[in-house]
Design a protein around this motif. Sequence first.
Motif, PDB file in Angstrom:
ATOM      1  N   LEU A 175       1.100  -1.048   0.061  1.00 13.31           N
ATOM      2  CA  LEU A 175       0.019   0.221   0.065  1.00 13.31           C
ATOM      3  C   LEU A 175       0.671   1.364  -0.130  1.00 13.31           C
ATOM      4  O   LEU A 175       0.972   2.035  -0.294  1.00 13.31           O
ATOM      5  CB  LEU A 175      -0.756   0.271   1.040  1.00 13.31           C
ATOM      6  CG  LEU A 175      -2.067  -1.031   1.051  1.00 13.31           C
ATOM      7  CD1 LEU A 175      -2.862  -1.312   2.261  1.00 13.31           C
ATOM      8  CD2 LEU A 175      -2.610  -0.599   0.155  1.00 13.31           C
ATOM      9  N   ARG A 176       1.887   1.117   0.895  1.00 12.91           N
ATOM     10  CA  ARG A 176       3.080   2.797   0.567  1.00 12.91           C
ATOM     11  C   ARG A 176       4.111   2.289  -0.535  1.00 12.91           C
ATOM     12  O   ARG A 176       3.828   3.739  -1.205  1.00 12.91           O
ATOM     13  CB  ARG A 176       3.577   1.975   1.915  1.00 12.91           C
ATOM     14  CG  ARG A 176       3.423   2.231   3.036  1.00 12.91           C
ATOM     15  CD  ARG A 176       3.706   2.533   4.725  1.00 12.91           C
ATOM     16  NE  ARG A 176       3.550   2.549   5.340  1.00 12.91           N
ATOM     17  CZ  ARG A 176       3.905   2.521   6.963  1.00 12.91           C
ATOM     18  NH1 ARG A 176       5.147   3.440   7.272  1.00 12.91           N
ATOM     19  NH2 ARG A 176       3.030   2.550   7.564  1.00 12.91           N
ATOM     20  N   ALA A 177       3.910   1.745  -0.696  1.00 14.46           N
ATOM     21  CA  ALA A 177       4.744   1.133  -2.413  1.00 14.46           C
ATOM     22  C   ALA A 177       3.127   2.443  -3.730  1.00 14.46           C
ATOM     23  O   ALA A 177       3.895   3.025  -4.730  1.00 14.46           O
ATOM     24  CB  ALA A 177       4.781   0.104  -3.307  1.00 14.46           C
ATOM     25  N   HIS A 201       2.290   4.867 -10.672  1.00  9.26           N
ATOM     26  CA  HIS A 201       2.831   4.053 -11.726  1.00  9.26           C
ATOM     27  C   HIS A 201       3.237   2.575 -11.311  1.00  9.26           C
ATOM     28  O   HIS A 201       3.141   1.347 -12.551  1.00  9.26           O
ATOM     29  CB  HIS A 201       3.451   4.182 -13.092  1.00  9.26           C
ATOM     30  CG  HIS A 201       3.195   5.370 -13.598  1.00  9.26           C
ATOM     31  ND1 HIS A 201       2.617   6.112 -14.426  1.00  9.26           N
ATOM     32  CD2 HIS A 201       4.449   6.472 -13.504  1.00  9.26           C
ATOM     33  CE1 HIS A 201       1.841   7.606 -15.121  1.00  9.26           C
ATOM     34  NE2 HIS A 201       3.131   7.790 -14.225  1.00  9.26           N
ATOM     35  N   LEU A 202       3.122   2.236 -10.436  1.00 11.40           N
ATOM     36  CA  LEU A 202       3.433   0.789  -9.500  1.00 11.40           C
ATOM     37  C   LEU A 202       1.876  -0.327  -9.571  1.00 11.40           C
ATOM     38  O   LEU A 202       1.627   0.252  -9.591  1.00 11.40           O
ATOM     39  CB  LEU A 202       4.038   0.697  -8.247  1.00 11.40           C
ATOM     40  CG  LEU A 202       4.636  -0.534  -7.654  1.00 11.40           C
ATOM     41  CD1 LEU A 202       5.851  -0.357  -8.332  1.00 11.40           C
ATOM     42  CD2 LEU A 202       4.550  -0.162  -5.561  1.00 11.40           C
ATOM     43  N   ARG A 203       2.427  -1.399 -10.316  1.00 10.52           N
ATOM     44  CA  ARG A 203       0.874  -2.747  -9.660  1.00 10.52           C
ATOM     45  C   ARG A 203       1.875  -3.061  -8.970  1.00 10.52           C
ATOM     46  O   ARG A 203       2.721  -3.698  -9.263  1.00 10.52           O
ATOM     47  CB  ARG A 203       1.056  -3.228 -11.036  1.00 10.52           C
ATOM     48  CG  ARG A 203       0.608  -2.228 -12.040  1.00 10.52           C
ATOM     49  CD  ARG A 203      -0.079  -2.932 -13.540  1.00 10.52           C
ATOM     50  NE  ARG A 203      -1.225  -3.656 -13.393  1.00 10.52           N
ATOM     51  CZ  ARG A 203      -2.718  -2.796 -12.902  1.00 10.52           C
ATOM     52  NH1 ARG A 203      -2.372  -1.489 -13.434  1.00 10.52           N
ATOM     53  NH2 ARG A 203      -3.657  -3.081 -12.881  1.00 10.52           N
ATOM     54  N   GLY A 209      -7.468   4.581  -2.387  1.00  8.76           N
ATOM     55  CA  GLY A 209      -7.164   5.099  -4.280  1.00  8.76           C
ATOM     56  C   GLY A 209      -6.534   4.002  -4.840  1.00  8.76           C
ATOM     57  O   GLY A 209      -6.226   4.374  -5.971  1.00  8.76           O
ATOM     58  N   VAL A 210      -6.168   2.894  -4.695  1.00  8.42           N
ATOM     59  CA  VAL A 210      -5.837   2.099  -4.900  1.00  8.42           C
ATOM     60  C   VAL A 210      -5.553   0.766  -5.672  1.00  8.42           C
ATOM     61  O   VAL A 210      -4.792  -0.418  -6.218  1.00  8.42           O
ATOM     62  CB  VAL A 210      -3.666   2.660  -4.075  1.00  8.42           C
ATOM     63  CG1 VAL A 210      -3.208   3.896  -4.433  1.00  8.42           C
ATOM     64  CG2 VAL A 210      -3.571   1.776  -3.038  1.00  8.42           C
ATOM     65  N   GLU A 211      -6.548   0.203  -5.334  1.00  8.49           N
ATOM     66  CA  GLU A 211      -6.628  -1.128  -5.272  1.00  8.49           C
ATOM     67  C   GLU A 211      -7.572  -1.559  -6.574  1.00  8.49           C
ATOM     68  O   GLU A 211      -7.029  -2.442  -6.432  1.00  8.49           O
ATOM     69  CB  GLU A 211      -8.619  -0.906  -4.680  1.00  8.49           C
ATOM     70  CG  GLU A 211      -9.666   0.116  -5.035  1.00  8.49           C
ATOM     71  CD  GLU A 211     -10.175   0.933  -5.101  1.00  8.49           C
ATOM     72  OE1 GLU A 211     -10.987   1.918  -6.067  1.00  8.49           O
ATOM     73  OE2 GLU A 211      -9.349   2.119  -4.970  1.00  8.49           O
ATOM     74  N   ASP A 212      -7.011  -0.876  -7.432  1.00  7.03           N
ATOM     75  CA  ASP A 212      -7.157  -1.166  -9.192  1.00  7.03           C
ATOM     76  C   ASP A 212      -6.205  -1.906  -9.192  1.00  7.03           C
ATOM     77  O   ASP A 212      -5.713  -1.907 -10.525  1.00  7.03           O
ATOM     78  CB  ASP A 212      -7.526   0.098 -10.233  1.00  7.03           C
ATOM     79  CG  ASP A 212      -6.297   1.206  -9.683  1.00  7.03           C
ATOM     80  OD1 ASP A 212      -6.443   1.315  -8.894  1.00  7.03           O
ATOM     81  OD2 ASP A 212      -6.757   2.193 -10.546  1.00  7.03           O
TER      82      ASP A 212
END
Length: 247
Positions: free
Chosen positions: A52-54, A60-62, A84-87
Amino acid sequence: MNREQISRIAHTDHPIKSPLHDASVRRLLESGLPRGDERVLDLGCGSGEWLLRALAARPHLRAEGVDVSADALAQARQSARDRGVEDRLVLHHQEAEDFAAAQPFNLVISVGATHAFGGLLPTLAAAREHLAPGGRVLIGEGFWDRPPYQEAIDMLGDFTDLATTVDRVVADGWTPIRGHVSTRREMDDYEWACWGSLASWALDHPAEPDSSRALAASTTHRTEWLRVYRDTWGFVSLVLRQTPDHR
């Protein structure tokens, strides 16, 4: 109250489940993610805090995480939605040692989770299987800062000293490019946060059926830390690359 529930409450105020301050976590991730568009895997991700922190720092990270705990993964999913990073996050509910990915990863993380593979070197072997050419591994492992009590070994595991730990990693075909030895303050802050959070929960919820058990667990763990392993146990985090032409 089972061990998983105790861990969840204990880490309320210290979601990184290792003795590392936020600045140390950030620096380690920066070293492991030099580009910012990498594919990242966490083997034994728990509630996913490293990922999550990354993801929050690198748009642009996955990332993908693997863990056996459905509750921890549910917490990770909720946190990913909140941030807001769940995608960009995929989570797998299975044994980390059984995980097979369609594509390799640029960074493989396993911090404080080497027990899932049976130790440091088996964890590195698993990480190697998932690593893209030129990729990096971020691993965190305990060590004995001085000779421990037998009780401490029975409690935490049969670690070795710091120099020997690094020697074993190098002999296994890895080159450390960044390292961090947790400071006394990081170690103490982590323990106080864990067992203080558990005690606070118990005191704030006296009517809960598990309240007395939580308070007793907090007392037990705090005493074990202070009397059994506080003066002997250390923690090292390493960012590694594979050594060329290692045999």
